[in-house]
Design a protein around this motif. Structure first.
Motif, PDB file in Angstrom:
ATOM      1  N   THR A  30     -13.230   4.561  -6.865  1.00 60.20           N
ATOM      2  CA  THR A  30     -14.541   3.913  -6.930  1.00 60.20           C
ATOM      3  C   THR A  30     -14.424   2.537  -7.586  1.00 60.20           C
ATOM      4  OG1 THR A  30     -15.139   4.752  -9.118  1.00 60.20           O
ATOM      5  CG2 THR A  30     -15.630   6.183  -7.223  1.00 60.20           C
ATOM      6  N   PRO A  31     -15.381   1.655  -7.324  1.00 64.17           N
ATOM      7  CA  PRO A  31     -15.359   0.356  -7.999  1.00 64.17           C
ATOM      8  C   PRO A  31     -15.325   0.474  -9.524  1.00 64.17           C
ATOM      9  CG  PRO A  31     -16.825   0.231  -6.128  1.00 64.17           C
ATOM     10  CD  PRO A  31     -16.414   1.686  -6.272  1.00 64.17           C
ATOM     11  N   ALA A  32     -16.094   1.378 -10.089  1.00 68.31           N
ATOM     12  CA  ALA A  32     -16.119   1.528 -11.548  1.00 68.31           C
ATOM     13  C   ALA A  32     -14.749   1.927 -12.095  1.00 68.31           C
ATOM     14  CB  ALA A  32     -17.173   2.547 -11.963  1.00 68.31           C
ATOM     15  N   GLU A  33     -13.998   2.729 -11.355  1.00 70.47           N
ATOM     16  CA  GLU A  33     -12.655   3.119 -11.782  1.00 70.47           C
ATOM     17  C   GLU A  33     -11.646   1.994 -11.583  1.00 70.47           C
ATOM     18  OE1 GLU A  33     -12.698   7.870 -10.640  1.00 70.47           O
ATOM     19  OE2 GLU A  33     -12.227   6.411  -9.083  1.00 70.47           O
ATOM     20  N   ALA A  34     -11.808   1.224 -10.511  1.00 75.38           N
ATOM     21  CA  ALA A  34     -10.799   0.240 -10.119  1.00 75.38           C
ATOM     22  C   ALA A  34     -10.880  -1.069 -10.887  1.00 75.38           C
ATOM     23  CB  ALA A  34     -10.907  -0.036  -8.618  1.00 75.38           C
ATOM     24  N   VAL A  35     -12.062  -1.484 -11.308  1.00 75.06           N
ATOM     25  CA  VAL A  35     -12.251  -2.800 -11.920  1.00 75.06           C
ATOM     26  C   VAL A  35     -11.930  -2.782 -13.408  1.00 75.06           C
ATOM     27  CG1 VAL A  35     -13.969  -4.555 -12.550  1.00 75.06           C
ATOM     28  CG2 VAL A  35     -13.938  -3.610 -10.237  1.00 75.06           C
ATOM     29  N   THR A  36     -11.051  -3.695 -13.815  1.00 72.92           N
ATOM     30  CA  THR A  36     -10.811  -3.947 -15.237  1.00 72.92           C
ATOM     31  C   THR A  36     -10.885  -5.460 -15.478  1.00 72.92           C
ATOM     32  OG1 THR A  36      -8.404  -4.091 -15.039  1.00 72.92           O
ATOM     33  CG2 THR A  36      -9.323  -1.921 -15.541  1.00 72.92           C
ATOM     34  N   VAL A  37     -11.360  -5.810 -16.637  1.00 71.95           N
ATOM     35  CA  VAL A  37     -11.484  -7.211 -17.029  1.00 71.95           C
ATOM     36  C   VAL A  37     -10.900  -7.333 -18.431  1.00 71.95           C
ATOM     37  CG1 VAL A  37     -13.041  -9.148 -17.421  1.00 71.95           C
ATOM     38  CG2 VAL A  37     -13.580  -7.454 -15.652  1.00 71.95           C
ATOM     39  N   ARG A  61     -17.535  -7.693 -15.716  1.00 71.71           N
ATOM     40  CA  ARG A  61     -17.481  -6.359 -15.110  1.00 71.71           C
ATOM     41  C   ARG A  61     -18.826  -6.011 -14.466  1.00 71.71           C
ATOM     42  NH1 ARG A  61     -14.812  -1.621 -14.783  1.00 71.71           N
ATOM     43  NH2 ARG A  61     -16.017   0.276 -15.098  1.00 71.71           N
ATOM     44  N   ASP A  62     -19.923  -6.297 -15.168  1.00 78.42           N
ATOM     45  CA  ASP A  62     -21.253  -6.025 -14.622  1.00 78.42           C
ATOM     46  C   ASP A  62     -21.475  -6.797 -13.324  1.00 78.42           C
ATOM     47  OD1 ASP A  62     -21.752  -4.373 -16.780  1.00 78.42           O
ATOM     48  OD2 ASP A  62     -23.035  -5.821 -17.829  1.00 78.42           O
ATOM     49  N   HIS A  63     -21.039  -8.043 -13.283  1.00 75.57           N
ATOM     50  CA  HIS A  63     -21.179  -8.856 -12.069  1.00 75.57           C
ATOM     51  C   HIS A  63     -20.407  -8.228 -10.903  1.00 75.57           C
ATOM     52  CE1 HIS A  63     -21.505 -12.287  -9.439  1.00 75.57           C
ATOM     53  NE2 HIS A  63     -20.189 -12.293  -9.309  1.00 75.57           N
ATOM     54  N   LEU A  64     -19.181  -7.804 -11.174  1.00 74.23           N
ATOM     55  CA  LEU A  64     -18.353  -7.218 -10.117  1.00 74.23           C
ATOM     56  C   LEU A  64     -18.916  -5.885  -9.624  1.00 74.23           C
ATOM     57  CD1 LEU A  64     -14.877  -8.083 -11.579  1.00 74.23           C
ATOM     58  CD2 LEU A  64     -15.838  -8.968  -9.449  1.00 74.23           C
ATOM     59  N   LEU A  65     -19.481  -5.106 -10.523  1.00 69.92           N
ATOM     60  CA  LEU A  65     -20.016  -3.798 -10.141  1.00 69.92           C
ATOM     61  C   LEU A  65     -21.460  -3.888  -9.660  1.00 69.92           C
ATOM     62  CD1 LEU A  65     -18.458  -1.578 -12.946  1.00 69.92           C
ATOM     63  CD2 LEU A  65     -17.632  -1.989 -10.607  1.00 69.92           C
ATOM     64  N   GLY A  66     -22.047  -5.068  -9.774  1.00 75.47           N
ATOM     65  CA  GLY A  66     -23.403  -5.295  -9.300  1.00 75.47           C
ATOM     66  C   GLY A  66     -23.390  -6.150  -8.052  1.00 75.47           C
ATOM     67  N   VAL A  91     -15.690  -5.560  -3.988  1.00 82.33           N
ATOM     68  CA  VAL A  91     -14.749  -4.641  -4.644  1.00 82.33           C
ATOM     69  C   VAL A  91     -14.500  -3.431  -3.754  1.00 82.33           C
ATOM     70  CG1 VAL A  91     -14.364  -3.122  -6.637  1.00 82.33           C
ATOM     71  CG2 VAL A  91     -15.379  -5.394  -6.976  1.00 82.33           C
ATOM     72  N   GLN A  92     -15.561  -2.879  -3.170  1.00 82.49           N
ATOM     73  CA  GLN A  92     -15.404  -1.710  -2.299  1.00 82.49           C
ATOM     74  C   GLN A  92     -14.539  -2.034  -1.100  1.00 82.49           C
ATOM     75  OE1 GLN A  92     -16.523   1.597  -2.901  1.00 82.49           O
ATOM     76  NE2 GLN A  92     -14.978   1.829  -1.291  1.00 82.49           N
ATOM     77  N   THR A  93     -14.674  -3.226  -0.559  1.00 84.08           N
ATOM     78  CA  THR A  93     -13.837  -3.624   0.571  1.00 84.08           C
ATOM     79  C   THR A  93     -12.373  -3.679   0.154  1.00 84.08           C
ATOM     80  OG1 THR A  93     -15.671  -4.844   1.564  1.00 84.08           O
ATOM     81  CG2 THR A  93     -13.459  -5.385   2.350  1.00 84.08           C
ATOM     82  N   ALA A  94     -12.092  -4.189  -1.059  1.00 86.72           N
ATOM     83  CA  ALA A  94     -10.711  -4.207  -1.560  1.00 86.72           C
ATOM     84  C   ALA A  94     -10.168  -2.785  -1.688  1.00 86.72           C
ATOM     85  CB  ALA A  94     -10.642  -4.946  -2.895  1.00 86.72           C
ATOM     86  N   VAL A 135      -8.901 -10.404 -14.076  1.00 91.44           N
ATOM     87  CA  VAL A 135      -9.786  -9.494 -13.372  1.00 91.44           C
ATOM     88  C   VAL A 135      -8.922  -8.715 -12.386  1.00 91.44           C
ATOM     89  CG1 VAL A 135     -11.758  -9.316 -11.817  1.00 91.44           C
ATOM     90  CG2 VAL A 135     -11.720 -11.095 -13.597  1.00 91.44           C
ATOM     91  N   ARG A 136      -8.929  -7.393 -12.530  1.00 93.67           N
ATOM     92  CA  ARG A 136      -8.084  -6.561 -11.664  1.00 93.67           C
ATOM     93  C   ARG A 136      -8.926  -5.578 -10.864  1.00 93.67           C
ATOM     94  NH1 ARG A 136      -5.189  -6.740 -16.518  1.00 93.67           N
ATOM     95  NH2 ARG A 136      -3.104  -7.623 -16.304  1.00 93.67           N
ATOM     96  N   VAL A 137      -8.517  -5.411  -9.615  1.00 90.72           N
ATOM     97  CA  VAL A 137      -8.986  -4.295  -8.808  1.00 90.72           C
ATOM     98  C   VAL A 137      -7.738  -3.441  -8.618  1.00 90.72           C
ATOM     99  CG1 VAL A 137     -10.063  -3.550  -6.661  1.00 90.72           C
ATOM    100  CG2 VAL A 137     -10.744  -5.738  -7.699  1.00 90.72           C
ATOM    101  N   ARG A 138      -7.591  -2.461  -9.507  1.00 93.62           N
ATOM    102  CA  ARG A 138      -6.361  -1.648  -9.535  1.00 93.62           C
ATOM    103  C   ARG A 138      -6.543  -0.437  -8.620  1.00 93.62           C
ATOM    104  NH1 ARG A 138      -4.119   2.586 -12.579  1.00 93.62           N
ATOM    105  NH2 ARG A 138      -1.846   2.441 -12.616  1.00 93.62           N
ATOM    106  N   VAL A 139      -5.763  -0.407  -7.543  1.00 91.27           N
ATOM    107  CA  VAL A 139      -5.920   0.633  -6.532  1.00 91.27           C
ATOM    108  C   VAL A 139      -4.636   1.422  -6.268  1.00 91.27           C
ATOM    109  CG1 VAL A 139      -7.897  -0.406  -5.359  1.00 91.27           C
ATOM    110  CG2 VAL A 139      -5.586  -1.124  -4.746  1.00 91.27           C
TER     111      VAL A 139
END
Length: 133
Positions: A123-130, A7-12, A18-21, A105-109
């Motif tokens: 936001t990326p923090a809301e969308a990303v789940t691992v 998660r840290d890698h995806l949000l960093g 992630v934002q593009t997704a 790894v999900r980008v739930r939108v």
């Protein structure tokens, strides 16, 4: 396996990916009547198209490899931008790797409410789940 590191890698380092997704989800949802879609194909097809055009799908295998490394594991085969590694679903983008456990790894939108799909998680923090399964 360290899902927090993923998660840290995806949000960093991969926050822009992630934002593009997320931006692609906005573009796909812009064609919905009244801001909702009533069937999954009205979600998946336009989202897949926008992800492809933006290069998100082409980058997904590299992102998955990086996620596996961040988790402290190694893939036995190179992932490709297709199932079972990369899947566009009615909730968003799913990357998965089978290791000792399955890394999801999900980008739930998108979400389903009252029988219709709607845009969620801005936001990326809301969308990303691992998760591990």
């Amino acid at each position: 396996m360290n899902t927090g590191a993923v998660r840290d890698h995806l949000l960093g380092e991969r926050r822009e990916w992630v934002q593009t997704a997320i931006d692609c989800a906005d573009a796909a949802a812009s064609g919905w009547d009244g801001g909702t879609a009533t069937d999954s194909e009205r979600v998946v097809s336009p989202y897949r198209t926008t992800l492809d055009r933006a290069g998100v799908l082409a980058d997904a295998p590299a992102v998955l490899r990086e996620c596996v490394e961040a988790a402290g594991a190694r893939l036995s085969a190179d992932p490709v931008a297709a199932p079972p590694y990369v899947v566009v679903t009615s909730e968003g983008l799913l990357l998965r790797a089978t290791l000792d456990d399955r890394l999801l790894v999900r980008v739930r939108v998108f979400g389903l409410a009252d029988g219709a799909y709607e845009r969620v998680n801005e936001t990326p923090a809301e969308a990303v789940t691992v998760d591990l399964a």
